[in-house]
Motif scaffolding. Structure first.
Motif: not given
Length: 161
Positions: A93, A83, A88, A85
């Motif tokens: 994900g 994933v 998140g 930056d």
């Protein structure tokens, strides 16, 4: 956010995302960066096993391929999920993994394996949350950036016959 099959036009962005992890972390043991052409070749060779998430930009990808050579392992795959930056904690994900698991199950895969750097505690926690169980811990089998690294093996049964 959408999850869709990866295409050749995604190769450059996927390579950049993957190479950041290769170059800047100990979360993967390799030091050899991937070219966009290599990634395009992987996408081409895995048309039903390479997915991207888009959320205004490339938010992540997942792919899977053979776990080990030999016919006895034909129903087991190992995956990679990354994933980007800034993306998140948004469920990207989990969405990518759900798509990969469905695609693998549709292809008759019985077990999906994750090989995770012991330094990547977040990935271990993520896989546990996704229903993977730790099945192995191999101390100091990798070395990168002057550091010995443990390999954590996790797996999930996809319950195909």
């Amino acid at each position: 956010m959408i999850v869709r099959p990866a295409g050749a036009a995604d190769a450059e962005g996927i390579a950049a995302l993957w190479n950041g992890m290769i170059r800047d972390t100990v979360f993967t043991f390799t030091t050899v960066e991937k070219t966009p052409a290599e990634v395009a070749g992987l996408i081409d060779s895995r048309p039903s096993a390479f997915w991207v998430a888009e959320a205004g930009a490339l938010a992540g990808f997942v792919t899977f391929g053979a776990f080990r050579a030999g016919p006895g392992y034909a129903h087991t795959v190992e995956h990679t999920v990354i994933v980007a930056d800034g993306f998140g904690g948004q469920g990207i994900g989990a969405r990518l993994m759900a798509q990969a698991e469905k695609a693998a199950r549709d292809q008759g895969v019985h077990v999906m394996v994750a090989g995770i750097s012991g330094a990547n505690e977040a990935a271990v926690a993520f896989h546990r949350k996704m229903g993977f169980a730790q099945t192995g811990h191999m101390p100091e089998v990798g070395r990168k950036h002057g550091v010995w690294l443990d390999l954590i093996l996790m797996q999930k049964s996809l319950r195909t016959s």
